[in-house]
Write an enzyme that holds these catalytic residues in place. Sequence first.
Site, PDB file in Angstrom:
ATOM      1  N   LYS A 115       8.265   0.101  29.348  1.00 18.92           N
ATOM      2  CA  LYS A 115       8.363   1.165  30.353  1.00 18.92           C
ATOM      3  C   LYS A 115       9.737   1.245  31.014  1.00 18.92           C
ATOM      4  CE  LYS A 115       3.436   0.971  31.117  1.00 18.92           C
ATOM      5  NZ  LYS A 115       3.220  -0.393  30.574  1.00 18.92           N
ATOM      6  N   ASN A 150       0.957  -8.561  44.441  1.00 15.08           N
ATOM      7  CA  ASN A 150       0.824  -7.403  43.546  1.00 15.08           C
ATOM      8  C   ASN A 150      -0.541  -7.376  42.876  1.00 15.08           C
ATOM      9  OD1 ASN A 150       1.967  -5.171  41.830  1.00 15.08           O
ATOM     10  ND2 ASN A 150       1.432  -6.633  40.217  1.00 15.08           N
ATOM     11  N   GLU A 151      -1.229  -6.282  43.057  1.00 14.03           N
ATOM     12  CA  GLU A 151      -2.484  -6.026  42.347  1.00 14.03           C
ATOM     13  C   GLU A 151      -3.439  -7.207  42.417  1.00 14.03           C
ATOM     14  OE1 GLU A 151      -1.795  -4.477  38.438  1.00 14.03           O
ATOM     15  OE2 GLU A 151      -0.769  -2.724  39.209  1.00 14.03           O
ATOM     16  N   ASN A 173      -0.105   1.279  42.705  1.00 15.29           N
ATOM     17  CA  ASN A 173       0.435   1.294  41.350  1.00 15.29           C
ATOM     18  C   ASN A 173      -0.444   2.233  40.533  1.00 15.29           C
ATOM     19  OD1 ASN A 173       2.063  -0.691  42.356  1.00 15.29           O
ATOM     20  ND2 ASN A 173       1.128  -2.379  41.214  1.00 15.29           N
ATOM     21  N   TRP A 213       8.118   2.263  37.500  1.00 14.48           N
ATOM     22  CA  TRP A 213       7.916   1.069  36.666  1.00 14.48           C
ATOM     23  C   TRP A 213       8.466   1.394  35.297  1.00 14.48           C
ATOM     24  CZ3 TRP A 213       6.868  -3.740  37.988  1.00 14.48           C
ATOM     25  CH2 TRP A 213       6.721  -4.650  36.945  1.00 14.48           C
ATOM     26  N   TYR A 269      -1.968   5.232  31.410  1.00 10.76           N
ATOM     27  CA  TYR A 269      -3.256   4.560  31.217  1.00 10.76           C
ATOM     28  C   TYR A 269      -4.356   5.562  31.560  1.00 10.76           C
ATOM     29  CZ  TYR A 269      -0.529   0.233  31.350  1.00 10.76           C
ATOM     30  OH  TYR A 269       0.373  -0.753  31.105  1.00 10.76           O
TER      31      TYR A 269
HETATM   32  C1  GCB Z   1       1.151  -2.984  36.663  1.00 10.68           C
HETATM   33  C2  GCB Z   1       1.683  -4.309  37.003  1.00 10.68           C
HETATM   34  C3  GCB Z   1       2.926  -4.629  36.218  1.00 10.68           C
HETATM   35  C4  GCB Z   1       2.717  -4.223  34.778  1.00 10.68           C
HETATM   36  C5  GCB Z   1       2.545  -2.729  34.738  1.00 10.68           C
HETATM   37  C6  GCB Z   1       2.307  -2.197  33.324  1.00 10.68           C
HETATM   38  O1  GCB Z   1       0.405  -2.395  37.384  1.00 10.68           O
HETATM   39  O2  GCB Z   1       1.907  -4.491  38.356  1.00 10.68           O
HETATM   40  O3  GCB Z   1       3.186  -5.983  36.334  1.00 10.68           O
HETATM   41  O4  GCB Z   1       3.728  -4.643  33.953  1.00 10.68           O
HETATM   42  O5  GCB Z   1       1.441  -2.379  35.496  1.00 10.68           O
HETATM   43  O6  GCB Z   1       3.251  -1.917  32.619  1.00 10.68           O
HETATM   44  O7  GCB Z   1       1.144  -2.075  32.943  1.00 10.68           O
END
Ligand code: GCB
Length: 895
Positions: free
Chosen positions: A628, A451-452, A516, A607, A522
Amino acid sequence: MTHDANTQGNMPMLKRIVALTVLIFALLGTSAMAAGRTETTLADGWRFHLGAVAGDATLADVTSDGFDDASWQQVAVPHSWNKLGNYAVTRRSDANTTRGIGWYRLRFTLPGNATGKRVYLQFDAASIIADVWLNGRKLGHHEGAFTRFRLDATDAVRTGANVLAVRVDNSKPAPGSSTEFIVPISGDFFMYGGLYRPVSLIVTEQAHIDLLDHGGPGVYAHVTALDDRLATVAVLVRLRNRGMPGAYTLRTGVTDAQGQRVAGSEQRLRLPKGGNVDHGTTLAIDKPRRWNGLDDPYLYSLTVELIGRDGMVLDRVDQPLGLRTVAVDPNKGFVLNGRTMLLRGVNRHQDRQDKGWALSLADHQQDMALIRELGANSVRLSHYNQAEPFYDLADRTGMVLWAELGLVNLASIPGRADTPPQMKASAEAQLVELIRQNYNHPSVAVWSIGNEINNWSSKGLTPSNARPLLNALNAVAKREDPDRPTTIAVCCEVLPGDPDDGRDRTTGTADTAAYNLYYGWYGTGRVADAAKLGAVMEGYHREKPMLPIGVGEYGAGGAISQHTDNVDGGKIESIYRPQAEEVQAVVHELSWKSLKPLDFMWGAWVWQMFDATSDLREEGDSTDINTKGLVTFDRVTRKDAFWFYKAAWSKVPVLHLTGRRYVDRAYPVIDVHAYSNAPQARLSLNGRDIGMAACPDAVCVWRAVTLQHGTNALVATGGGQTDRITLSYTGPKRARHIRTGSLDGMMLARGPRYGSDNFFEGGLGFTLNPYQRELYASNEQRKPPRIVVGAREPQLYASWRAGTAFRYAVPLPDGRYRVTLHMFDPVETSPGKRVFTVTPGGGTPVRVDPVARAGGGMRAVTVELSAAAKRGVLTLDFKGEVGEAIVSAIDVVPR
Ligand code: GCB
């Protein structure tokens, strides 16, 4: 990664003789004993000590059976010593965020029938490092917080009483720390410590189905051909024999959901002593019924039995068998059994309030029930392997799973560009464990390799060269499981159409990719941006037409005790507070509307399903929680955004009025929203009909509904459903106080209550002192807070609305009003640089130069106007002559 310290090679001679003797007796006695595998869960009676062992105790002492652990805490396993995450703006007083060593000890009695058999200890997970001793003898060491491991305890176990000691270490990865190279070394989630999944004792015959295959079941079924007539299933069985060489029978059978045997085979084989034998067999199932997701999660059961010469079943393993094909296509998306389907899913972390990671079966069941209720058809197990019961639930319910290796953000350690070999080994070992342990779950559709990765740019770290690691991991996944597609969740690549800025790209390292993307959250901090998500995905699709892509994460924070009157009123506090519940809901409305038509995508995952622990966060109305979730950390409250998806995704009739937790309203005129899958719904207020509203895209809106003074019972009906909420308005009838440019209202210590920005058209909201937090703050944000000179009530000047032309149309009873505009100039410092007019309905336009009026920039000033409300609305038109018009708060009171 397991290192089994218990090898014959380092066994003292005397012990070997004793062991051999026991073995001979055991073999002689075999026919008199019940054969087969037994599994005993070691849940109760554990003693726990947080930290390295106190005083003069040595390692040998703590692991020995004579050690006095009476003063240690009594615990049951699953257990974690960490506790964090609460709905308050300060950390809970009983929080435990300790990262380091925890010791567990357990006295247990070996079941009487275990003599002469093989004894294994099984840990479904231990976070992050585990060292295990039995009766003072080291059994092994395991690294990695999320995967099962087993240790052969046969040579250390005693008949009768035994003492098991386990040292668990969840130290924070840092240079020189024990976990420095154990992935994941980064992540927006808390790594709870402890024996947080079950521990059990397994007793088998000397010849058995292998238990030391990276925590896997030792039986692996693979559908090699599938059509309506026939399914062909290749079954690999790994066998281990620590006893006498001999002839055995391997019986493999498949039963259908009614328990009827539909396929089977029996083969004779020889097992040499001390050896492992891999045995392959192929089964054919006539007229197979497919495992077909939520529509028909049909499961067969695969049973493998190892049978001794006397016909006794020596070992038996049952595994789920689902007959299905999965594929991912760059233009058609996800294909299950030849039919395309958009995976619409949620991300799930394995934690919840008070328990952390130490979940029970009932907890997993509740989570799955809520996910099903939502109408999702897929779950991404973010960001690591989760407990087997959750995979079982997915098999049975038809939920398509994205299973993931715990490799997050960093492919190297800070200061190094290339992945250190130890870190690569850790990632590869955990990937093998992930795949072997979950290979037979038909619900698993894809393996994610991370991930990322390469999120370095936002953390100011050395740019890492992630691709070699990811390529290697993809190769491991393909070697372990050539059938399932792989994926990678990607965050920080250049946007479609933007020039390449040299950032490393990780798309292309796996078969598919998922972005993502947090539009509306953001970035610009404007809710309306959520509507751009679909167009960005189309851009990526145009740029990478051969790569199947989806959205791995999208979403927004939502606090159930924080509310706004208008989600477009100001900038979002994406990493702080407040985080209005309404904002989250609208981000999801706009995001899903833009994603739904994209038929090339293979899936999109919200998410996240549940609020989850992150010690990096102080946001919304919580501490140590990522807000979230569609459902709260305690699983008690379904937020409005949950109901949006339930209306948009599920098949059951849904009608849900939103904003029910924002009871005491700041304004008496509101837009009432409901989520429904009915085409339209009707609303009444205190028994009076408000009318019908259409519900396109699952959202029904009744505009400008006037609340009565006091209590208001709102009742919506539609699609055979009824929903009721109660709101109140106790503010003035003929006055309005608006905090412009802000998403939240305020109550002045001496003065009126202000609602958040509302009743505007055009312009944008801005915040004077955006939240500053060292971890994420930009240089701009690190500046000292700016102060508005002469502001008797600084809160009135904490935000503003600005634009070349914007308008307020404030609902008010007809009549004449006095309007006070509060303002200051946050940018200009000399007169003439910002000049604008404000034209009140029924009044004379006023020309304003805030710097000239206030005597400088950053100085508070008020402007008074006279205005009239006509046909229920008072208007104020702002128009820039030089630069933009600006206003920080508006008071409207009767003349
Ligand atoms: C993301 C991550 C995740 C974070 C989420 C966030 O991109 O993969 O682990 O918790 O964003 O809430 O910023």
